[in-house]
Design a protein around this motif. Structure first.
Motif, short mmCIF file in Angstrom:
data_model
loop_
_atom_site.label_atom_id
_atom_site.label_comp_id
_atom_site.label_asym_id
_atom_site.label_seq_id
_atom_site.Cartn_x
_atom_site.Cartn_y
_atom_site.Cartn_z
N TYR A 92 26.80 49.62 -15.43
CA TYR A 92 27.27 50.77 -16.21
C TYR A 92 26.99 50.52 -17.69
N PHE A 148 27.53 55.73 -18.24
CA PHE A 148 26.40 56.04 -17.38
C PHE A 148 26.26 54.99 -16.31
N ASP A 149 25.96 55.40 -15.09
CA ASP A 149 25.62 54.49 -14.00
C ASP A 149 24.11 54.26 -14.08
N MET A 150 23.73 53.05 -14.48
CA MET A 150 22.32 52.75 -14.72
C MET A 150 21.62 52.20 -13.48
N SER A 173 19.65 52.00 -9.94
CA SER A 173 18.48 52.79 -9.55
C SER A 173 18.86 54.02 -8.73
N GLY A 211 23.65 58.69 -12.91
CA GLY A 211 23.45 58.88 -14.35
C GLY A 211 24.80 58.99 -15.03
N LEU A 212 25.09 60.13 -15.63
CA LEU A 212 26.34 60.31 -16.34
C LEU A 212 27.53 60.24 -15.38
#
Length: 81
Positions: A11, A29-31, A33, A37-38
């Motif tokens: 995150y 944001f959840d980064m 793969s 996203g937000l």
């Protein structure tokens, strides 16, 4: 920006000063793969009062870290409440 690993997901927290306001927005944001996203936005006034808008469910551990970022990075811990 701050990063936090929770349950194998990465995150990112971004602290933004809101235009034409003294409020801060702390976005998460959840980064990962496959992340959405937000995750949401924590909008906080200089008084320390705010509103949390979530796009997805979050763990309590992630929420605690999010609040810590808001206190330290947005300077809320150093303000008179």
């Amino acid at each position: 920006m701050e990063y936090f690993d929770e349950g194998g997901r990465l995150y990112e927290f971004s602290v933004l000063s809101m235009a034409q306001s003294d409020d801060y927005a702390v976005e998460c944001f959840d980064m990962s793969s496959d992340g959405p996203g937000l995750v949401g936005t924590l909008r906080v006034a200089p008084t320390g009062v705010g509103r949390l808008s979530l796009e997805v469910e979050v763990t309590v551990r992630l929420l605690r870290r999010w609040l810590e970022v808001a206190e330290s990075e947005a300077g809320l811990a150093h303000r008179e409440m």
